[in-house]
Design an enzyme around this catalytic site. Structure first.
Site, PDB file in Angstrom:
ATOM      1  N   TRP A 130       0.986  -1.076  -0.013  1.00 49.39           N
ATOM      2  CA  TRP A 130       0.108  -0.035  -0.105  1.00 49.39           C
ATOM      3  C   TRP A 130       0.941   1.313  -0.028  1.00 49.39           C
ATOM      4  O   TRP A 130       1.869   1.217   0.737  1.00 49.39           O
ATOM      5  CB  TRP A 130      -0.832  -0.218   1.370  1.00 49.39           C
ATOM      6  CG  TRP A 130      -1.779   1.148   1.442  1.00 49.39           C
ATOM      7  CD1 TRP A 130      -2.608   1.760   0.352  1.00 49.39           C
ATOM      8  CD2 TRP A 130      -1.988   2.041   2.524  1.00 49.39           C
ATOM      9  NE1 TRP A 130      -3.261   2.854   1.125  1.00 49.39           N
ATOM     10  CE2 TRP A 130      -2.886   2.909   2.415  1.00 49.39           C
ATOM     11  CE3 TRP A 130      -1.527   1.665   4.018  1.00 49.39           C
ATOM     12  CZ2 TRP A 130      -3.310   3.875   3.158  1.00 49.39           C
ATOM     13  CZ3 TRP A 130      -1.855   2.481   4.873  1.00 49.39           C
ATOM     14  CH2 TRP A 130      -2.807   3.679   4.554  1.00 49.39           C
ATOM     15  N   ASP A 211      -1.160  -6.369   8.848  1.00 48.58           N
ATOM     16  CA  ASP A 211      -1.930  -5.246   8.740  1.00 48.58           C
ATOM     17  C   ASP A 211      -3.322  -5.836   8.148  1.00 48.58           C
ATOM     18  O   ASP A 211      -3.433  -6.551   6.792  1.00 48.58           O
ATOM     19  CB  ASP A 211      -1.619  -4.330   7.624  1.00 48.58           C
ATOM     20  CG  ASP A 211      -2.478  -3.096   7.227  1.00 48.58           C
ATOM     21  OD1 ASP A 211      -3.577  -3.016   7.862  1.00 48.58           O
ATOM     22  OD2 ASP A 211      -2.011  -2.420   6.624  1.00 48.58           O
ATOM     23  N   LYS A 246     -13.370  -0.191   6.422  1.00 50.12           N
ATOM     24  CA  LYS A 246     -14.021  -0.869   5.009  1.00 50.12           C
ATOM     25  C   LYS A 246     -15.153  -1.894   5.791  1.00 50.12           C
ATOM     26  O   LYS A 246     -16.309  -2.055   5.016  1.00 50.12           O
ATOM     27  CB  LYS A 246     -12.997  -1.753   4.467  1.00 50.12           C
ATOM     28  CG  LYS A 246     -11.862  -1.249   4.164  1.00 50.12           C
ATOM     29  CD  LYS A 246     -11.592  -0.002   3.312  1.00 50.12           C
ATOM     30  CE  LYS A 246     -10.228   0.639   3.451  1.00 50.12           C
ATOM     31  NZ  LYS A 246      -9.799   1.484   2.382  1.00 50.12           N
TER      32      LYS A 246
HETATM   33  C1  LMR Z   1      -6.730   2.705  -0.523  1.00 54.52           C
HETATM   34  O1  LMR Z   1      -5.611   2.180  -0.545  1.00 54.52           O
HETATM   35  O2  LMR Z   1      -7.235   3.314  -1.495  1.00 54.52           O
HETATM   36  C2  LMR Z   1      -7.298   2.851   0.979  1.00 54.52           C
HETATM   37  O3  LMR Z   1      -6.488   2.112   1.846  1.00 54.52           O
HETATM   38  C3  LMR Z   1      -7.509   4.157   1.297  1.00 54.52           C
HETATM   39  C4  LMR Z   1      -6.292   4.977   1.514  1.00 54.52           C
HETATM   40  O4  LMR Z   1      -6.099   5.643   2.702  1.00 54.52           O
HETATM   41  O5  LMR Z   1      -5.032   4.955   1.036  1.00 54.52           O
END
Ligand code: LMR
Length: 396
Positions: A130, A211, A246
């Site tokens: 992420w 996570d 979510k």
């Molecule tokens: C995403 O990856 O789009 C979500 O987890 C929202 C974010 O805060 O990035």
């Protein structure tokens, strides 16, 4: 003093929502930020949440501070949801849970705690991971290194390379694992692979940091927690950052929990005092509204049933959209195989487009996704499917 600060570009994920909101094209499609949307393109308040909010308003008589760890009932309920009803580590008193301001807050508090215990510790994150993991965890002082995870060419996990790297990680380092619905790839470990990962972590004394932002969006609430529950049975220490954004649709309420597994109860008591002290130095105590909603829902059989059925509908809708997108793309062309999208789980998949193709989708079709061609599948609707599939094929 502030004159030295340069203007920064918008966030690579959150900036997409701003650009999308400003776009006047009626055909625009938002496949950017990972937010669930229904077939009308709305992110509705879940019915169970709306019911719990009514109960909260009727029940609460004060806005006085909550205890530093957050709403006590929410901590008990979060622990049960994450670890299951009778997890041995919980029964042994080795797990401590605090509420945190969103999944980001839980990750950051954990990173600060790691810094206290082991300054400059090395945390290994998946390639890719992420986009916000790096700044969020790195700016707490952790050293970040990467392990291979997703193979863009085959759209599979490069498990052999992942394990080979794990086998070289020094004892005492940490690895960040996505419990389910890997963000950004949608490619998850099988249970057998989780078991193999656990073997290596146990043998090498590597500490798992899990996570879990999408419990219930992959295969189901229990199934999605397989890896972390199994690990918590096998390792002496572990960290779990868990988000309710979510699965309860509580995005803006910043509801989340951080659970820490300690080697014994003495260390658990000391670690718990430290985590509260970390939180006190950043924000004192977490927001109460979202976690009170979670507390109310998870302590009511009726609301739990309602919430679970809504979560199942969301999960099944996304799975259906995945199949629909693959069918639409293959009916328009046969040169590129997109079938992997239907096998992946959760909100995200990579389309496998170049940055130029992604930018063309935005400029010519008002279809928004990150530059990596990560799409939030939940942003698709039946109505927009044809438009999106034709646009993707046109830019290929
Ligand atoms: C995403 O990856 O789009 C979500 O987890 C929202 C974010 O805060 O990035």
């Amino acid at each position: 003093m502030f004159e030295v600060l340069p203007l920064l570009p918008n966030d690579p994920i959150l900036g997409l929502s701003i650009a999308y909101a400003n776009d006047v094209n009626a055909d625009k499609v938002d496949l950017g930020v990972g937010v669930y949307k229904n077939d009308s393109g709305q992110t509705p308040i879940m019915k169970a949440v709306a019911e719990a909010e009514k109960l909260r308003i009727a029940r609460d008589i004060t806005k006085a501070y909550t205890p530093p760890a957050g709403v006590p009932g929410a901590n008990e309920a979060s622990t049960r949801l994450v670890f299951g009803a009778e997890h041995p580590a919980v029964a042994a008193g080795r797990v401590r849970t605090v509420q945190a301001p969103g999944g980001c807050g839980a990750l950051r508090v954990a990173a600060e705690l790691i810094q206290r215990a082991k300054p400059g510790a090395t945390l290994w994150v998946s390639t890719p991971t992420w986009a916000n993991h790096m700044p969020l965890l790195g700016s707490a002082g952790l050293k970040l290194r990467e392990y291979p995870y997703y193979d863009y060419a085959s759209h599979n996990i490069n498990f052999a390379a992942m394990l080979a790297t794990f086998n070289e990680i020094p004892r005492g380092d940490l690895v960040l694992l996505h419990a389910c619905c890997h963000n950004p790839s949608g490619a998850d470990l099988t249970n057998a692979q989780w078991d193999q990962v656990a073997d290596v972590l146990v043998e090498r004394g590597i500490i798992p940091f899990v996570d879990m932002a999408y419990q219930g969006f992959g295969e189901g609430l229990e199934e999605d927690a397989y890896g972390l529950r199994m690990l918590a049975n096998r390792v002496p220490e572990m960290i779990v950052a868990n988000s309710f954004s979510k699965n309860f649709g509580l995005y803006r309420e910043r509801a989340a929990s951080l659970s820490l597994v300690f080697a014994d109860t003495r260390q658990a008591d000391a670690g718990f005092s430290q985590v509260l002290n970390v939180a006190r130095a950043i924000y004192s105590m977490p927001p109460a509204h979202g976690s009170t909603i979670v507390d109310i829902i998870l302590h009511s059989d009726e609301l739990t049933r309602l919430w679970q059925s809504e979560l199942t509908q969301m999960r099944e809708r996304i799975a259906g959209l995945r199949v629909h997108l693959v069918q639409s793309l293959s009916s328009l062309q046969q040169t590129r195989d997109f079938s992997f999208i239907a096998k992946e789980r959760g909100m995200f998949s990579f389309l496998g487009l170049t940055v130029e193709q992604v930018r063309k989708l935005k400029s010519d079709y008002s279809i928004y996704m990150t530059d990596t061609s990560r799409i939030s599948v939940a942003g698709l609707t039946k109505e927009k499917m044809d438009y999106v599939a034709k646009a993707i094929v046109a830019v290929l």
